[in-house]
Design an enzyme around this catalytic site. Structure first.
Site, mmCIF file in Angstrom:
data_model
loop_
_atom_site.group_PDB
_atom_site.id
_atom_site.type_symbol
_atom_site.label_atom_id
_atom_site.label_comp_id
_atom_site.label_asym_id
_atom_site.label_seq_id
_atom_site.Cartn_x
_atom_site.Cartn_y
_atom_site.Cartn_z
ATOM 1 N N LYS A 197 0.826 -1.078 0.165
ATOM 2 C CA LYS A 197 0.031 0.132 0.128
ATOM 3 C C LYS A 197 0.713 1.399 0.023
ATOM 4 C CE LYS A 197 -4.549 -1.514 1.519
ATOM 5 N NZ LYS A 197 -4.400 -3.081 2.066
ATOM 6 N N SER A 242 1.649 -9.963 -0.825
ATOM 7 C CA SER A 242 1.194 -8.364 -0.786
ATOM 8 C C SER A 242 1.726 -7.869 0.522
ATOM 9 C CB SER A 242 -0.192 -8.156 -1.188
ATOM 10 O OG SER A 242 -1.112 -9.050 -0.420
ATOM 11 N N GLU A 302 -9.488 6.945 3.264
ATOM 12 C CA GLU A 302 -10.324 6.119 4.078
ATOM 13 C C GLU A 302 -9.513 4.717 4.489
ATOM 14 O OE1 GLU A 302 -9.692 5.819 0.833
ATOM 15 O OE2 GLU A 302 -9.342 3.821 0.707
HETATM 16 C C1 LIG Z 1 -5.140 -3.950 1.605
HETATM 17 C C2 LIG Z 1 -4.504 -5.046 1.276
HETATM 18 C C3 LIG Z 1 -4.715 -6.071 0.188
HETATM 19 C C4 LIG Z 1 -6.025 -5.732 -0.819
HETATM 20 O O1 LIG Z 1 -5.823 -4.510 -1.347
HETATM 21 P P1 LIG Z 1 -5.755 -4.892 -2.999
HETATM 22 O O2 LIG Z 1 -6.034 -3.255 -3.559
HETATM 23 O O3 LIG Z 1 -6.602 -5.707 -3.668
HETATM 24 O O4 LIG Z 1 -4.486 -5.283 -3.068
HETATM 25 C C5 LIG Z 1 -3.860 -7.080 0.004
HETATM 26 N N1 LIG Z 1 -2.829 -7.468 0.577
HETATM 27 C C6 LIG Z 1 -2.512 -6.741 1.766
HETATM 28 C C7 LIG Z 1 -1.276 -7.016 2.672
HETATM 29 C C8 LIG Z 1 -3.297 -5.679 1.948
HETATM 30 O O5 LIG Z 1 -2.890 -4.773 3.161
#
Ligand SMILES: *Cc1c(COP(=O)(O)O)cnc(C)c1O
Length: 394
Positions: free
Chosen positions: A88, A375, A110
């Protein structure tokens, strides 16, 4: 920025279904992104922040023991190692820098689980911007550590007390506040919402795929056959997928939250259980009833718990270029444990959905080179995992 990736339309999806009072702000942002945002000066400044502050490039790790267990060749793109623990920050730094160069001094954002709020508060602290984060009061109760983090970073957290008091309501409140405060920038957290946000956010996240494609060619000597990422709003997935869209032999798989199963309705799998419609200014796949009322969603991972998906994914699905599957809570939790034990990496519950899909599809994936987007890291999820297992707080 090529035409396919610049919006406002991704096939029949996307657009800008916003009130007249917001159009001036959206147009101002679009203009800044298409001019200053594409300039060599902006790119160099952002690349410097990503490298020296956030820790890019993130590594690509061969998952040796997991691969031996599953019978495929797994590679992990390590967004968990980025500062603040998830992808993020790529978007938060990009938008905050653009806003600052636009002369904005106040940022609105948000947050659901708090990860985007923390990333935004971090970027604002770094760049000296005022930061206001809208958070549903239900989410604030569930995510107290992130609330404290945001406040420590100098952000003001505004609790939202209407609707379900979760992410959808926090976005409504942030958009409403932006209408009355056009001098601020609204820093949206995923590749969704009205134009230019889907294109803008994907543009800031595509560094993931650009790096990963180069790294896999260097380290594995070939492209992956399959590229997998979890899909909440869709920003980490689109950031990875864009680099491989033109590689015809590469299969792209997005994994949504299957929750407790599609049939029972407690999930957040928009492509499996939804229909096209409009939410938060964007035409895309949504979870809604026959009257167009948005349905409540469920997932063990807060970051995947949103009723709409980014429009570029809707286009990739319509074109047959990417496929979207779902992973249920139980399989995601199993993947969470498995990666910790086999690789010494505790993944975010969101990322565990991508891993869970790979584990379930092991027969299909046998012998294939599979690139998985990790992610984020799972430290934030320990309390909820322990609570689910009846062990209380760690
Ligand atoms: C917020 C988040 C997501 C989901 O958001 P996307 O916009 O779909 O990437 C996925 N993995 C992590 C670790 C997150 O913090």
């Amino acid at each position: 920025m090529n035409e396919r990736e610049s919006g406002p339309w991704f096939g029949e999806f996307g657009g800008s279904f916003a009130p007249e009072t917001l159009m001036a702000s959206l147009n101002e942002l679009d203009e800044a992104w298409r001019t200053d945002g594409q300039s060599a000066g902006f790119r160099a400044e952002l690349a410097g922040l990503l490298r020296d502050y956030a820790g890019r490039a993130t590594p690509l790790t061969p998952a040796r023991r997991l691969s031996a267990e599953l019978g495929c060749e797994g590679w992990l793109k390590r967004e968990d190692l980025l500062h603040t623990g998830a992808h993020k920050l790529n978007n938060a730094l990009g938008q905050a820098l653009l806003a600052s160069r636009m002369g904005k001094t106040r940022i609105l954002a948000e947050t659901g689980a708090g990860q985007h709020g923390v990333a935004t508060a971090t970027a604002c602290a770094l760049l000296g911007l005022e930061c206001v984060v809208f958070m549903g009061s239900v989410d604030a109760d569930r995510q107290r550590p992130n609330l404290l983090r945001m406040e420590l970073l100098g952000a003001r957290v505004e609790l939202v007390e209407h609707g379900q008091r979760t992410l959808k309501d926090a976005i409504n409140e942030a958009l409403r506040t932006w209408v009355g405060d056009p001098a601020a920038h609204y820093l949206l957290g995923s590749a969704l919402g009205p134009h230019p946000f889907p294109a803008l956010v994907a543009g800031f996240q595509q560094v993931i795929g650009v790096e990963a494609r180069r790294q896999v060619l260097e380290q594995a000597g070939a492209l992956p056959q399959v590229v997998v990422a979890c899909v909440g709003g869709g920003s980490n997935a689109i950031g990875l997928f864009r680099a491989f869209v033109d590689d015809e032999g590469v299969e792209l798989v997005g994994v949504e939250a299957g929750g407790e199963g599609i049939a029972g309705g407690r999930h957040a799998a928009r492509f499996q259980g939804g229909l096209p419609g409009v939410l938060h200014g964007c035409h895309t796949w949504l979870l809604q009833d026959e009257d167009g009322q948005i349905l409540p969603t469920h997932s063990v991972s807060a970051g995947l718990d949103y009723p709409a998906v980014g429009p570029e994914h809707a286009q990739l699905q319509a074109d047959g270029r990417a496929t979207y599957s779902a992973c249920e809570d139980a399989q995601a939790l199993e993947a969470f444990d498995t990666l910790a034990r086999l690789e010494g990496i505790i993944p975010a519950l969101e990322s565990s959905h991508a891993l869970g899909w790979v584990m379930e599809e092991r027969a299909e994936l046998a012998g294939k080179r599979v690139l998985i987007n990790l992610s984020g890291r799972g430290d934030k999820d320990l309390a909820s995992v322990f609570a689910l297992r009846g062990k209380g707080n760690p």
